[in-house]
Motif scaffolding. Structure first.
Motif, PDB file in Angstrom:
ATOM      1  N   ALA A   1       0.826  -1.210   0.000  1.00 38.09           N
ATOM      2  CA  ALA A   1       0.000   0.000   0.000  1.00 38.09           C
ATOM      3  C   ALA A   1       0.855   1.253   0.000  1.00 38.09           C
ATOM      4  N   GLY A   2       2.041   1.176  -0.610  1.00 38.43           N
ATOM      5  CA  GLY A   2       2.892   2.358  -0.694  1.00 38.43           C
ATOM      6  C   GLY A   2       4.025   2.391   0.306  1.00 38.43           C
ATOM      7  N   GLY A   3       4.035   1.463   1.268  1.00 38.47           N
ATOM      8  CA  GLY A   3       5.152   1.392   2.216  1.00 38.47           C
ATOM      9  C   GLY A   3       5.392   2.704   2.937  1.00 38.47           C
ATOM     10  N   VAL A   4       6.625   3.235   2.831  1.00 37.88           N
ATOM     11  CA  VAL A   4       6.929   4.496   3.524  1.00 37.88           C
ATOM     12  C   VAL A   4       6.061   5.645   3.021  1.00 37.88           C
ATOM     13  N   LEU A   5       5.480   5.467   1.833  1.00 39.28           N
ATOM     14  CA  LEU A   5       4.631   6.540   1.297  1.00 39.28           C
ATOM     15  C   LEU A   5       3.160   6.330   1.654  1.00 39.28           C
ATOM     16  N   ALA A   6       2.867   5.272   2.420  1.00 40.53           N
ATOM     17  CA  ALA A   6       1.458   4.894   2.624  1.00 40.53           C
ATOM     18  C   ALA A   6       0.666   5.999   3.309  1.00 40.53           C
ATOM     19  N   GLU A   7       1.248   6.647   4.308  1.00 40.17           N
ATOM     20  CA  GLU A   7       0.456   7.589   5.108  1.00 40.17           C
ATOM     21  C   GLU A   7       0.817   9.043   4.907  1.00 40.17           C
ATOM     22  N   VAL A   8       1.955   9.325   4.224  1.00 40.47           N
ATOM     23  CA  VAL A   8       2.327  10.738   4.086  1.00 40.47           C
ATOM     24  C   VAL A   8       1.380  11.438   3.123  1.00 40.47           C
ATOM     25  N   SER A   9       1.040  12.684   3.442  1.00 42.55           N
ATOM     26  CA  SER A   9       0.123  13.433   2.599  1.00 42.55           C
ATOM     27  C   SER A   9       0.573  14.885   2.568  1.00 42.55           C
ATOM     28  N   GLY A  10       0.014  15.634   1.630  1.00 43.19           N
ATOM     29  CA  GLY A  10       0.310  17.063   1.559  1.00 43.19           C
ATOM     30  C   GLY A  10       1.774  17.350   1.314  1.00 43.19           C
ATOM     31  N   VAL A  11       2.286  18.375   2.010  1.00 43.37           N
ATOM     32  CA  VAL A  11       3.652  18.823   1.787  1.00 43.37           C
ATOM     33  C   VAL A  11       4.655  17.710   2.107  1.00 43.37           C
ATOM     34  N   ASP A  12       4.355  16.920   3.141  1.00 42.60           N
ATOM     35  CA  ASP A  12       5.265  15.838   3.506  1.00 42.60           C
ATOM     36  C   ASP A  12       5.448  14.862   2.350  1.00 42.60           C
ATOM     37  N   ARG A  13       4.321  14.534   1.714  1.00 40.47           N
ATOM     38  CA  ARG A  13       4.383  13.600   0.581  1.00 40.47           C
ATOM     39  C   ARG A  13       5.200  14.205  -0.558  1.00 40.47           C
ATOM     40  N   LEU A  14       4.981  15.490  -0.787  1.00 40.55           N
ATOM     41  CA  LEU A  14       5.725  16.177  -1.845  1.00 40.55           C
ATOM     42  C   LEU A  14       7.223  16.110  -1.557  1.00 40.55           C
ATOM     43  N   LEU A  15       7.600  16.379  -0.292  1.00 41.95           N
ATOM     44  CA  LEU A  15       9.024  16.379   0.065  1.00 41.95           C
ATOM     45  C   LEU A  15       9.638  14.998  -0.119  1.00 41.95           C
ATOM     46  N   LEU A  16       8.916  13.964   0.316  1.00 40.06           N
ATOM     47  CA  LEU A  16       9.467  12.604   0.238  1.00 40.06           C
ATOM     48  C   LEU A  16       9.590  12.155  -1.221  1.00 40.06           C
ATOM     49  N   GLN A  17       8.533  12.453  -2.013  1.00 43.19           N
ATOM     50  CA  GLN A  17       8.588  12.091  -3.430  1.00 43.19           C
ATOM     51  C   GLN A  17       9.685  12.866  -4.147  1.00 43.19           C
ATOM     52  N   ALA A  18       9.777  14.184  -3.821  1.00 43.18           N
ATOM     53  CA  ALA A  18      10.818  15.006  -4.440  1.00 43.18           C
ATOM     54  C   ALA A  18      12.184  14.472  -4.040  1.00 43.18           C
ATOM     55  N   GLY A  19      12.309  14.026  -2.775  1.00 45.59           N
ATOM     56  CA  GLY A  19      13.582  13.494  -2.294  1.00 45.59           C
ATOM     57  C   GLY A  19      14.070  12.346  -3.156  1.00 45.59           C
ATOM     58  N   ARG A  20      13.137  11.464  -3.571  1.00 49.39           N
ATOM     59  CA  ARG A  20      13.549  10.327  -4.410  1.00 49.39           C
ATOM     60  C   ARG A  20      14.179  10.807  -5.703  1.00 49.39           C
ATOM     61  N   TRP A  21      13.505  11.747  -6.372  1.00 50.08           N
ATOM     62  CA  TRP A  21      13.991  12.190  -7.687  1.00 50.08           C
ATOM     63  C   TRP A  21      15.215  13.066  -7.529  1.00 50.08           C
ATOM     64  N   LEU A  22      15.287  13.839  -6.428  1.00 52.77           N
ATOM     65  CA  LEU A  22      16.493  14.631  -6.181  1.00 52.77           C
ATOM     66  C   LEU A  22      17.684  13.708  -5.975  1.00 52.77           C
ATOM     67  N   TRP A  23      17.469  12.603  -5.249  1.00 53.96           N
ATOM     68  CA  TRP A  23      18.572  11.663  -5.013  1.00 53.96           C
ATOM     69  C   TRP A  23      18.999  10.988  -6.314  1.00 53.96           C
ATOM     70  N   LEU A  24      18.007  10.673  -7.168  1.00 55.43           N
ATOM     71  CA  LEU A  24      18.352  10.064  -8.461  1.00 55.43           C
ATOM     72  C   LEU A  24      19.246  11.016  -9.251  1.00 55.43           C
ATOM     73  N   THR A  25      18.856  12.309  -9.263  1.00 57.35           N
ATOM     74  CA  THR A  25      19.639  13.297  -9.998  1.00 57.35           C
ATOM     75  C   THR A  25      21.010  13.487  -9.364  1.00 57.35           C
ATOM     76  N   ALA A  26      21.045  13.566  -8.028  1.00 56.75           N
ATOM     77  CA  ALA A  26      22.322  13.760  -7.341  1.00 56.75           C
ATOM     78  C   ALA A  26      23.272  12.598  -7.635  1.00 56.75           C
ATOM     79  N   GLY A  27      22.727  11.377  -7.619  1.00 59.02           N
ATOM     80  CA  GLY A  27      23.558  10.211  -7.904  1.00 59.02           C
ATOM     81  C   GLY A  27      24.076  10.228  -9.327  1.00 59.02           C
ATOM     82  N   ALA A  28      23.207  10.646 -10.272  1.00 62.78           N
ATOM     83  CA  ALA A  28      23.643  10.736 -11.670  1.00 62.78           C
ATOM     84  C   ALA A  28      24.724  11.800 -11.813  1.00 62.78           C
TER      85      ALA A  28
END
Lengths: 303, 186
Positions: free
Chosen positions: A199-226
């Motif tokens: 059901a989304g694991g760590v993303l299951a319960e986050v909503s609003g700004v928190d969800r945005l930050l966590l989702q953005a964190g994934r893509w920011l990390w992908l870019t940083a790693g690249a």
């Protein structure tokens, strides 16, 4: 100072756009600007959404964990050279990047623990298990680049590749680094901590700004790693004709494109399966890689 | 500037350390401890040992996350979700910690600190490496083996199953019978 985070965010947005196009093609839909726009409309939607409140949530730790993930990504690129310029060319830049990346362990475990929900917690534990699997091969991959340059400063690592890029004689380290990037961004084959089966694991319960930050964190990390793969293995800003910053940008986007393309090609790997692969196959391989690099460096010095 | 950073890191480290014993949740206590240790890493960084400082942060984050997993797993109340106290044997602990604090503070003032000779080197990382891997190479190698042997021994002692459970009485069962399958099909 502000350029590095701005570039990081731009790269992340491009990666999201590319992923949206790939998803549309995968589903047999038409790829258009509208598709991408709808995906990016999530940002204002999440910014204005009413946050979910949960009984007995540990708000402090939850918020802290969610914030740590994107903040760590931004801090990690401060040492990554763009062209020949770096925000802070620390003498231990490589270790700094690794330390910031390890902060996601704490961040995701806390993001799983905070909401007081079983699915989130399992997601957090899944990331720790995945971390134990990907971290050591990744460390050896970073060490082989540092050994090749005989320095932990990323400027020196780039300078050491003015002749031959490290990717040519450290192919294993490069591939392990790319796998590590997907793993600490928990995307694609390593999306296990945020799996749909949970059901989304760590993303299951986050909503609003928190969800945005966590989702953005994934893509920011992908870019940083690249972006990190470029000075480590692809010669940084070195290249003919074009200025150094253009080469950095081009190479980063190429690695990012490769990662976004590769993400959809591999199914999600369970952490317990990946840990065995990582420890029994990848770790010996990366150790042999470090040994080979060390021998080459010794022979070059005439020792 | 350095002095300000150093003192503020010290104060935050102490505040986090106090929080470890005030918090009533194991997760909060663990991460307060992590906060304290990250500040210690920052102190080492400010003191001019960037490699050791950053490595302390790196290692402590990994360590504390793993520790949180185990501490919560082994807590006395189910799943560690109920409020708890980190204080045990309060009188004895108070006496012991007071004595340790007093003796350490006394040592700070009694030890004849050497004066600096020469100037600090540009790259302290190289010096740390030379100190550990030069004259102390034998110590490091022995330490490495002791640590590895301890880890293997502890794992062997903790496991109920041995190789005969995995591979059968003749050690010839292939693939081995394991409670969970792995990723390389053994």
């Amino acid at each position: 100072m502000l350029l590095a985070p701005a570039l990081l965010v731009t790269g992340a947005l491009l990666a999201v756009a590319a992923d949206t196009c790939a998803a549309a093609q995968h589903a047999g839909r038409r790829r258009s600007l509208g598709t991408v726009g709808r995906r990016l409309l999530e940002v204002p939607r999440l910014l204005t959404a009413q946050p979910r409140t949960l009984p007995a949530a540990d708000r402090l730790l939850w918020r802290l964990g969610v914030i740590v993930v994107p903040v760590g990504a931004v801090l990690s690129v401060l040492v990554v050279p763009f062209g020949h310029r770096t925000v802070a060319d620390l003498s231990v830049g490589l270790v700094w990047f690794n330390a910031m990346e390890v902060l996601t362990w704490a961040g995701l475990w806390l993001a799983g623990w905070g909401p007081n929900s079983a699915f989130s917690l399992v997601g957090g534990y899944r990331f720790v298990a995945q971390g134990l699997a990907y971290e050591l091969p990744l460390m050896f991959a970073l060490i082989s680049a540092a050994t090749g340059a005989q320095s932990l400063r990323l400027g020196d690592v780039v300078a050491a590749q003015s002749g031959l890029w490290f990717v040519v004689w450290m192919p294993v380290a490069f591939l392990v680094h790319l796998a590590g990037v997907l793993a600490f961004a928990f995307l694609g084959p390593f999306a296990y901590p945020a799996g749909r089966d949970l059901a989304g694991g760590v993303l299951a319960e986050v909503s609003g700004v928190d969800r945005l930050l966590l989702q953005a964190g994934r893509w920011l990390w992908l870019t940083a790693g690249a972006a990190m793969a470029v000075p480590l293995f692809l010669g940084g800003g070195n290249g003919p004709v074009l200025p150094a910053w253009a080469w950095s940008l081009f190479k980063t986007l190429a690695v990012l494109g490769l990662l976004v393309y590769g993400m959809r090609r591999v199914p999600v790997v369970r952490a317990d399966r990946y840990v065995e692969l990582a420890w029994l196959v990848l770790m010996p391989l990366t150790m042999v890689q470090v040994l080979a690099v060390a021998l080459v460096v010794l022979v070059r010095q005439g020792g | 500037m350095d002095a300000v950073v150093l003192w503020s890191l010290g104060v935050v480290a102490l505040a986090c350390a106090v929080a470890v014993f005030v918090c009533d949740s194991m997760a909060r206590a663990t991460f307060a401890l992590l906060g304290s240790l990250v500040c210690v890493g920052g102190v080492v960084l400010v003191l001019g040992l960037p490699y050791l400082g950053v490595v302390i942060v790196l290692m402590m984050v990994m360590e504390m996350v793993v520790m949180a997993v185990f501490m919560i797993a082994y807590m006395m109340n189910p799943a560690g979700l109920m409020p708890m106290s980190m204080l045990h044997n309060q009188r004895g602990a108070l006496a012991l910690s007071a004595a340790v604090f007093a003796s350490l503070t006394a040592a700070v003032f009694l030890v004849p600190w050497p004066h600096r000779r020469g100037s600090p080197p540009r790259d302290t990382t190289f010096q740390v490496g030379k100190a550990l891997m030069g004259e102390q190479m034998l110590t490091m190698i022995v330490l490495g083996f002791v640590l590895l042997a301890t880890m293997v021994a502890a794992t062997v002692l903790a496991l109920r199953r041995g190789r005969y459970d995995r591979l059968g009485d003749g050690l010839d069962r292939r693939p081995a019978r394991d409670p969970a399958g792995g990723g390389v099909g053994r």
